[in-house]
Design a protein around this motif. Structure first.
Motif, PDB file in Angstrom:
ATOM      1  N   ASP A   1       9.233   3.040   8.696  1.00  0.00           N
ATOM      2  CA  ASP A   1      10.489   3.693   9.099  1.00  0.00           C
ATOM      3  C   ASP A   1      11.609   2.705   9.399  1.00  0.00           C
ATOM      4  O   ASP A   1      12.774   3.002   9.161  1.00  0.00           O
ATOM      5  CB  ASP A   1      10.264   4.571  10.340  1.00  0.00           C
ATOM      6  N   ASP A   2      11.255   1.535   9.920  1.00  0.00           N
ATOM      7  CA  ASP A   2      12.291   0.554  10.295  1.00  0.00           C
ATOM      8  C   ASP A   2      12.696  -0.358   9.137  1.00  0.00           C
ATOM      9  O   ASP A   2      13.482  -1.284   9.318  1.00  0.00           O
ATOM     10  CB  ASP A   2      11.835  -0.276  11.493  1.00  0.00           C
ATOM     11  N   GLY A   3      12.144  -0.125   7.931  1.00  0.00           N
ATOM     12  CA  GLY A   3      12.499  -0.919   6.768  1.00  0.00           C
ATOM     13  C   GLY A   3      11.550  -2.079   6.487  1.00  0.00           C
ATOM     14  O   GLY A   3      11.720  -2.790   5.502  1.00  0.00           O
ATOM     15  N   ARG A   4      10.547  -2.280   7.331  1.00  0.00           N
ATOM     16  CA  ARG A   4       9.612  -3.382   7.101  1.00  0.00           C
ATOM     17  C   ARG A   4       8.639  -3.033   5.970  1.00  0.00           C
ATOM     18  O   ARG A   4       8.119  -1.927   5.904  1.00  0.00           O
ATOM     19  CB  ARG A   4       8.811  -3.701   8.357  1.00  0.00           C
ATOM     20  N   ILE A   5       8.402  -4.000   5.104  1.00  0.00           N
ATOM     21  CA  ILE A   5       7.457  -3.824   4.003  1.00  0.00           C
ATOM     22  C   ILE A   5       6.040  -3.858   4.572  1.00  0.00           C
ATOM     23  O   ILE A   5       5.639  -4.834   5.209  1.00  0.00           O
ATOM     24  CB  ILE A   5       7.635  -4.913   2.928  1.00  0.00           C
ATOM     25  N   VAL A   6       5.307  -2.787   4.359  1.00  0.00           N
ATOM     26  CA  VAL A   6       3.912  -2.696   4.806  1.00  0.00           C
ATOM     27  C   VAL A   6       3.008  -3.420   3.818  1.00  0.00           C
ATOM     28  O   VAL A   6       2.162  -4.223   4.203  1.00  0.00           O
ATOM     29  CB  VAL A   6       3.493  -1.214   4.956  1.00  0.00           C
ATOM     30  N   ASN A   7       3.163  -3.128   2.541  1.00  0.00           N
ATOM     31  CA  ASN A   7       2.419  -3.827   1.492  1.00  0.00           C
ATOM     32  C   ASN A   7       3.129  -3.639   0.158  1.00  0.00           C
ATOM     33  O   ASN A   7       3.967  -2.744   0.007  1.00  0.00           O
ATOM     34  CB  ASN A   7       0.949  -3.399   1.425  1.00  0.00           C
ATOM     35  N   LEU A   8       2.810  -4.535  -0.770  1.00  0.00           N
ATOM     36  CA  LEU A   8       3.363  -4.522  -2.122  1.00  0.00           C
ATOM     37  C   LEU A   8       2.227  -4.347  -3.115  1.00  0.00           C
ATOM     38  O   LEU A   8       1.097  -4.794  -2.864  1.00  0.00           O
ATOM     39  CB  LEU A   8       4.074  -5.847  -2.432  1.00  0.00           C
ATOM     40  N   ALA A   9       2.532  -3.727  -4.260  1.00  0.00           N
ATOM     41  CA  ALA A   9       1.538  -3.610  -5.336  1.00  0.00           C
ATOM     42  C   ALA A   9       2.253  -3.718  -6.671  1.00  0.00           C
ATOM     43  O   ALA A   9       3.301  -3.098  -6.871  1.00  0.00           O
ATOM     44  CB  ALA A   9       0.792  -2.286  -5.229  1.00  0.00           C
ATOM     45  N   ASP A  10       1.690  -4.531  -7.565  1.00  0.00           N
ATOM     46  CA  ASP A  10       2.187  -4.603  -8.941  1.00  0.00           C
ATOM     47  C   ASP A  10       1.470  -3.520  -9.740  1.00  0.00           C
ATOM     48  O   ASP A  10       0.246  -3.364  -9.629  1.00  0.00           O
ATOM     49  CB  ASP A  10       1.912  -5.975  -9.543  1.00  0.00           C
ATOM     50  N   MET A  11       2.234  -2.798 -10.550  1.00  0.00           N
ATOM     51  CA  MET A  11       1.680  -1.657 -11.288  1.00  0.00           C
ATOM     52  C   MET A  11       1.947  -1.826 -12.787  1.00  0.00           C
ATOM     53  O   MET A  11       3.105  -1.916 -13.205  1.00  0.00           O
ATOM     54  CB  MET A  11       2.294  -0.357 -10.776  1.00  0.00           C
ATOM     55  N   ALA A  12       0.894  -1.851 -13.574  1.00  0.00           N
ATOM     56  CA  ALA A  12       1.009  -1.955 -15.033  1.00  0.00           C
ATOM     57  C   ALA A  12       1.504  -0.627 -15.599  1.00  0.00           C
ATOM     58  O   ALA A  12       1.190   0.449 -15.073  1.00  0.00           O
ATOM     59  CB  ALA A  12      -0.340  -2.320 -15.636  1.00  0.00           C
ATOM     60  N   ALA A  13       2.273  -0.703 -16.674  1.00  0.00           N
ATOM     61  CA  ALA A  13       2.815   0.496 -17.321  1.00  0.00           C
ATOM     62  C   ALA A  13       1.704   1.362 -17.913  1.00  0.00           C
ATOM     63  O   ALA A  13       0.676   0.852 -18.352  1.00  0.00           O
ATOM     64  CB  ALA A  13       3.798   0.090 -18.416  1.00  0.00           C
ATOM     65  N   GLN A  14       1.946   2.662 -17.899  1.00  0.00           N
ATOM     66  CA  GLN A  14       1.105   3.670 -18.553  1.00  0.00           C
ATOM     67  C   GLN A  14      -0.368   3.583 -18.176  1.00  0.00           C
ATOM     68  O   GLN A  14      -1.244   3.627 -19.035  1.00  0.00           O
ATOM     69  CB  GLN A  14       1.282   3.598 -20.064  1.00  0.00           C
ATOM     70  N   THR A  15      -0.623   3.468 -16.874  1.00  0.00           N
ATOM     71  CA  THR A  15      -2.000   3.465 -16.385  1.00  0.00           C
ATOM     72  C   THR A  15      -2.157   4.568 -15.343  1.00  0.00           C
ATOM     73  O   THR A  15      -1.182   5.029 -14.756  1.00  0.00           O
ATOM     74  CB  THR A  15      -2.375   2.112 -15.747  1.00  0.00           C
ATOM     75  N   ASP A  16      -3.404   4.974 -15.135  1.00  0.00           N
ATOM     76  CA  ASP A  16      -3.691   5.994 -14.131  1.00  0.00           C
ATOM     77  C   ASP A  16      -4.330   5.395 -12.881  1.00  0.00           C
ATOM     78  O   ASP A  16      -4.847   6.114 -12.035  1.00  0.00           O
ATOM     79  CB  ASP A  16      -4.596   7.079 -14.727  1.00  0.00           C
ATOM     80  N   THR A  17      -4.277   4.078 -12.753  1.00  0.00           N
ATOM     81  CA  THR A  17      -4.787   3.397 -11.565  1.00  0.00           C
ATOM     82  C   THR A  17      -3.885   3.761 -10.384  1.00  0.00           C
ATOM     83  O   THR A  17      -2.667   3.711 -10.501  1.00  0.00           O
ATOM     84  CB  THR A  17      -4.764   1.874 -11.780  1.00  0.00           C
ATOM     85  N   THR A  18      -4.486   4.116  -9.257  1.00  0.00           N
ATOM     86  CA  THR A  18      -3.675   4.450  -8.089  1.00  0.00           C
ATOM     87  C   THR A  18      -3.422   3.213  -7.246  1.00  0.00           C
ATOM     88  O   THR A  18      -4.259   2.316  -7.147  1.00  0.00           O
ATOM     89  CB  THR A  18      -4.347   5.537  -7.225  1.00  0.00           C
ATOM     90  N   HIS A  19      -2.230   3.195  -6.644  1.00  0.00           N
ATOM     91  CA  HIS A  19      -1.788   2.117  -5.754  1.00  0.00           C
ATOM     92  C   HIS A  19      -1.324   2.802  -4.475  1.00  0.00           C
ATOM     93  O   HIS A  19      -0.404   3.625  -4.523  1.00  0.00           O
ATOM     94  CB  HIS A  19      -0.648   1.330  -6.389  1.00  0.00           C
ATOM     95  N   CYS A  20      -1.953   2.473  -3.357  1.00  0.00           N
ATOM     96  CA  CYS A  20      -1.706   3.201  -2.108  1.00  0.00           C
ATOM     97  C   CYS A  20      -1.157   2.293  -1.016  1.00  0.00           C
ATOM     98  O   CYS A  20      -1.390   1.080  -1.008  1.00  0.00           O
ATOM     99  CB  CYS A  20      -2.998   3.845  -1.610  1.00  0.00           C
TER     100      CYS A  20
END
Length: 165
Positions: free
Chosen positions: A112-131
């Protein structure tokens, strides 16, 4: 004793079968149908500027369930300083996938305060979930590697109107 002929149900009145078929057709036509599958990118959404360090991200605001479901699907290009901010009413663990998303992206899950909790790189056209690593209200998609190229990581803070700063 002679056998009685078998009893058959009475025949329906004339036109009853036709009325039944017409009623069934009318119900089928009136029944809700699933929405047509998304075939192209959604129109550009309203934007807000977010900052982190000396950098500005021009973020489209995905605020409705339909906008969030479509997200960046089918987009063929994205500006180097563009992004899409997913804004939710409540904090929850958020998960994303890249189904029909043609561009590789990095996602920042944001408190809520704008702090990044975590980052994830996501490949195009995949069904892998990133949470998200914990419940968040916000998620920001940007071009792949945007945060890493500028040295930003979890714990760094974005600023802008959505975060109240």
């Amino acid at each position: 004793m002679p056998r009685k002929p078998p009893r058959h149900p009475p025949s329906p009145p004339p036109g009853a079968l036709l009325r039944t078929l017409l009623a069934a057709c009318a119900l089928a036509l009136a029944a809700p149908r699933p929405a047509a599958a998304q075939q192209g990118p959604q129109p550009r959404l309203p934007t807000t500027d977010l900052t982190i360090g000396i950098y500005v991200i021009h973020a489209e605001l995905a605020t409705t369930p339909d906008q969030q479901e479509t997200g960046m699907m089918f987009r063929r290009s994205m500006g180097s300083s563009d992004g899409m901010l997913f804004v939710n009413d409540d904090s929850s663990v958020r998960c994303f996938w890249m189904h029909n998303t043609l561009l590789p992206l990095t996602i920042a899950f944001i408190a809520d305060d704008g702090r990044i909790v975590n980052l994830a790189d996501m490949a195009a056209q995949t069904d892998t979930t990133h949470c998200s690593a914990k419940p968040v209200r916000y998620a920001l998609e940007v071009p792949l590697g945007w945060f890493a190229r500028r040295g930003f990581k979890a714990g760094d803070r974005l600023r802008g109107r959505p975060f109240g700063n």
